[in-house]
Design a protein around this motif. Structure first.
Motif, PDB file in Angstrom:
ATOM      1  N   THR A  42    -105.598-107.398 -90.108  1.00 38.92           N
ATOM      2  CA  THR A  42    -106.375-106.981 -91.279  1.00 38.92           C
ATOM      3  C   THR A  42    -107.874-107.096 -90.996  1.00 38.92           C
ATOM      4  O   THR A  42    -108.648-106.171 -91.272  1.00 38.92           O
ATOM      5  CB  THR A  42    -106.007-107.849 -92.500  1.00 38.92           C
ATOM      6  N   PHE A  46    -110.682-104.138 -90.536  1.00 38.83           N
ATOM      7  CA  PHE A  46    -111.955-104.081 -91.275  1.00 38.83           C
ATOM      8  C   PHE A  46    -113.130-103.964 -90.302  1.00 38.83           C
ATOM      9  O   PHE A  46    -114.064-103.194 -90.536  1.00 38.83           O
ATOM     10  CB  PHE A  46    -112.101-105.334 -92.143  1.00 38.83           C
ATOM     11  N   TRP A  53    -117.949 -96.802 -89.885  1.00 32.31           N
ATOM     12  CA  TRP A  53    -118.759 -96.398 -91.040  1.00 32.31           C
ATOM     13  C   TRP A  53    -120.246 -96.513 -90.741  1.00 32.31           C
ATOM     14  O   TRP A  53    -121.030 -95.603 -91.038  1.00 32.31           O
ATOM     15  CB  TRP A  53    -118.411 -97.277 -92.246  1.00 32.31           C
TER      16      TRP A  53
ATOM     17  N   PHE B  41    -123.288-104.494 -95.034  1.00 29.14           N
ATOM     18  CA  PHE B  41    -122.109-105.144 -95.622  1.00 29.14           C
ATOM     19  C   PHE B  41    -122.470-106.462 -96.315  1.00 29.14           C
ATOM     20  O   PHE B  41    -121.679-106.994 -97.078  1.00 29.14           O
ATOM     21  CB  PHE B  41    -121.021-105.340 -94.564  1.00 29.14           C
ATOM     22  N   MET B 133    -109.282-104.096 -99.344  1.00 22.84           N
ATOM     23  CA  MET B 133    -109.062-105.438 -99.890  1.00 22.84           C
ATOM     24  C   MET B 133    -110.035-106.443 -99.261  1.00 22.84           C
ATOM     25  O   MET B 133    -110.634-107.267 -99.963  1.00 22.84           O
ATOM     26  CB  MET B 133    -107.606-105.847 -99.626  1.00 22.84           C
ATOM     27  N   VAL B 134    -110.228-106.357 -97.962  1.00 20.54           N
ATOM     28  CA  VAL B 134    -111.170-107.269 -97.292  1.00 20.54           C
ATOM     29  C   VAL B 134    -112.586-107.031 -97.824  1.00 20.54           C
ATOM     30  O   VAL B 134    -113.317-107.989 -98.123  1.00 20.54           O
ATOM     31  CB  VAL B 134    -111.136-107.079 -95.756  1.00 20.54           C
ATOM     32  N   TYR B 135    -112.928-105.763 -97.964  1.00 21.08           N
ATOM     33  CA  TYR B 135    -114.280-105.441 -98.456  1.00 21.08           C
ATOM     34  C   TYR B 135    -114.500-106.018 -99.860  1.00 21.08           C
ATOM     35  O   TYR B 135    -115.544-106.626-100.134  1.00 21.08           O
ATOM     36  CB  TYR B 135    -114.480-103.925 -98.459  1.00 21.08           C
ATOM     37  N   LEU B 138    -114.864-109.730 -99.785  1.00 23.18           N
ATOM     38  CA  LEU B 138    -116.197-110.129 -99.304  1.00 23.18           C
ATOM     39  C   LEU B 138    -117.220-110.102-100.433  1.00 23.18           C
ATOM     40  O   LEU B 138    -118.113-110.947-100.496  1.00 23.18           O
ATOM     41  CB  LEU B 138    -116.657-109.195 -98.180  1.00 23.18           C
ATOM     42  N   PHE B 149    -119.063-114.762 -92.455  1.00 19.49           N
ATOM     43  CA  PHE B 149    -117.846-114.013 -92.113  1.00 19.49           C
ATOM     44  C   PHE B 149    -118.208-112.768 -91.298  1.00 19.49           C
ATOM     45  O   PHE B 149    -117.577-112.454 -90.279  1.00 19.49           O
ATOM     46  CB  PHE B 149    -117.099-113.600 -93.391  1.00 19.49           C
ATOM     47  N   ILE B 184    -109.076-114.186 -98.192  1.00 21.20           N
ATOM     48  CA  ILE B 184    -108.386-112.981 -97.687  1.00 21.20           C
ATOM     49  C   ILE B 184    -106.876-113.221 -97.612  1.00 21.20           C
ATOM     50  O   ILE B 184    -106.077-112.352 -97.996  1.00 21.20           O
ATOM     51  CB  ILE B 184    -108.958-112.582 -96.299  1.00 21.20           C
TER      52      ILE B 184
END
Lengths: 166, 192
Positions: A42, A46, A53, B41, B133-135, B138, B149, B184
Motif C-alpha cells: 500500500t 502510494f 503525479w 503532499f 486511502m493513504v492520501y 495523511l 512519513f 494506515i
C-alpha cells in the motif's frame, strides 16, 4: 513470540530495522506476514503514484510557464507594432493638419493698413485725414521722377511755357 | 520567512558540493522534483507547492555560502522546505483557503498515476483505492507526522537525515512513524 506483531515491530520491519525475533515470527505467522506485505504494498503504491503525479504536475507547470513566456513575447511584439503604427498615424495627421492650417493663419491676421476699425478710438475725420495723407505719400512714391528733381522740371516747364508765350 | 540554517550544517570545511549550489539551473533540474513532491503532499496544494519550491531553491542558492557540506544538498534543501512548509501551514491564510483551494490535490487524481502492475482490473481498482486511502489518512495526521512519513516512505530518507532536518531525535521520529503507519493499518483493517 506467540502474539502477533505490535505496530512498533511492524513499523520497524518496514523501516528495515527489525530484530531476529521479529523475522522469525514473520516466518511462522502468515497473518503478520500478510499484513506486513499489505501495508508495504500500500505504501509502495502510494509512493509510486506520488512520484508519477509530481513528475506530471511539474511537466504541466513547465509547459504552462513556457506558453506564458512565448505569449508574453508575442504580446510585447504586438504592443511595439501598435505603438509604431499609432505614432505613424499621429505624424501623418499632424502634418496634414499643419499644412492645412497655415493659410488660415494668414487669413486670420490680415495686415490692415488703412481700414478703420471701431476699436481704434479714432474719429472719422482723423481717419479721413490719415487716409488722405497715406494716399498722398503713395502718389509721391509712385511718381517716376523723384521729388528732389521736381523743382528742376517745374522750372524747365515754366521756361518752355515762357518761350511758348513769347 | 527566512529559513534558519542549522548550526550542524555549518562548518569551516569546504566541499565540492558547494559549487553545485552555484548553478541554480542544475539545482532546479536535480532537486526540484524531490522538493516539489514533498511540499505538495505536505500542504496538499499544487500551486502553493510550486511557489514554495521555487522559494526554497532560491533561498538555497542565495544562502549557499552558509552551506559547508556537512550533509547532502538534498538534506539541506529538505530542511529549508520543511521550515517553509511549517511557516505556510501556520499562517491564517493557509487555514482559510485550505478547504477551498482550487489547486488542491485530488486523491483520485493521484491514484490514476499508479502503475498498472496488477493482474486484474479489480486488483488495480483496489490498489488505487488504497492510494486514495493513504492520501486521506495523511491529511488527518499532524503536520509533523505527515512530513516525517513523506520523508521516510516517499522520499526514502534515512532516519538520521530526517532527524537533522526536523531537529528531532531518532526515537521521536520513530514514534511519529509508528502513529502514521498505525493510522494506515487501522484504515486498511477497517476496509477488510
Amino acid at each position: 513470540m506467540s502474539a502477533h506483531l505490535t505496530k512498533e515491530e511492524l513499523t520497524d520491519t518496514l523501516l528495515g530495522i527489525s530484530s531476529l525475533t521479529v523475522n522469525a515470527h514473520l516466518l511462522g505467522c502468515p497473518a503478520c506476514a500478510d499484513e506486513l506485505e499489505s501495508v508495504k504494498r500500500t505504501i509502495a503504491g502510494f509512493r509510486d503514484a506520488a512520484h508519477g503525479w509530481s513528475d506530471d504536475a511539474l511537466e504541466a507547470a513547465e509547459n504552462r510557464a513556457s506558453r506564458a513566456r512565448s505569449s508574453g513575447a508575442r504580446s510585447r511584439r504586438t504592443v511595439w507594432i501598435l505603438t509604431a503604427a499609432a505614432a505613424m498615424i499621429l505624424f501623418i495627421v499632424g502634418s496634414v493638419a499643419y499644412f492645412h492650417q497655415e493659410p488660415a493663419v494668414s487669413q486670420a491676421h490680415p495686415v490692415v493698413l488703412s481700414t478703420p476699425t471701431s476699436n481704434t478710438g479714432l474719429s472719422q475725420a482723423q481717419l479721413d485725414q490719415d487716409n488722405q495723407l497715406l494716399s498722398q505719400v503713395s502718389v509721391e512714391l509712385s511718381e517716376a521722377v523723384p521729388a528732389p528733381m521736381q523743382p528742376l522740371l517745374v522750372s524747365q516747364s515754366s521756361g518752355s511755357s515762357a518761350t511758348t508765350n513769347k | 520567512m527566512t529559513p534558519t540554517i542549522p548550526a550542524e550544517f555549518i562548518s569551516l570545511a569546504g566541499d565540492h558540493r558547494i559549487s553545485e549550489l552555484d548553478d541554480i539551473d542544475a539545482l532546479v533540474r536535480v532537486y526540484k522534483p524531490k522538493v516539489f513532491r514533498f511540499v505538495a503532499f505536505s500542504i496538499s496544494d499544487r500551486d502553493a507547492a510550486d511557489s514554495i519550491t521555487q522559494d526554497c531553491l532560491l533561498k538555497a542558492h542565495l544562502t549557499r555560502n552558509q552551506f559547508r557540506g556537512d550533509c547532502s544538498i538534498a538534506t539541506w534543501l529538505m530542511r529549508i522546505a520543511f521550515n517553509l512548509v511549517r511557516d505556510h501551514t501556520k499562517s491564517q491564510k493557509f487555514r482559510f483557503w485550505k478547504s477551498a483551494a482550487a489547486s488542491a490535490i485530488d486523491a483520485s487524481d493521484v491514484s490514476q498515476y499508479l502503475a498498472s502492475g496488477e493482474s486484474s482490473a479489480e486488483a488495480q481498482l483496489i490498489a488505487r483505492e488504497r492510494v486514495q486511502m493513504v492520501y486521506k489518512t495523511l491529511q488527518e495526521l499532524s503536520g509533523k507526522q505527515r512530513s516525517i512519513f513523506l520523508m521516510r516512505f516517499v522520499e526514502e530518507m534515512d532516519l538520521s537525515d530526517i532527524a537533522a532536518i526536523t531537529g528531532m531525535t531518532v526515537p521521536t521520529i520513530k514514534t511519529h512513524l509508528y502513529r502514521a503507519v498505525g493510522a494506515i493499518r487501522a484504515r486498511l483493517g477497517a476496509e477488510r
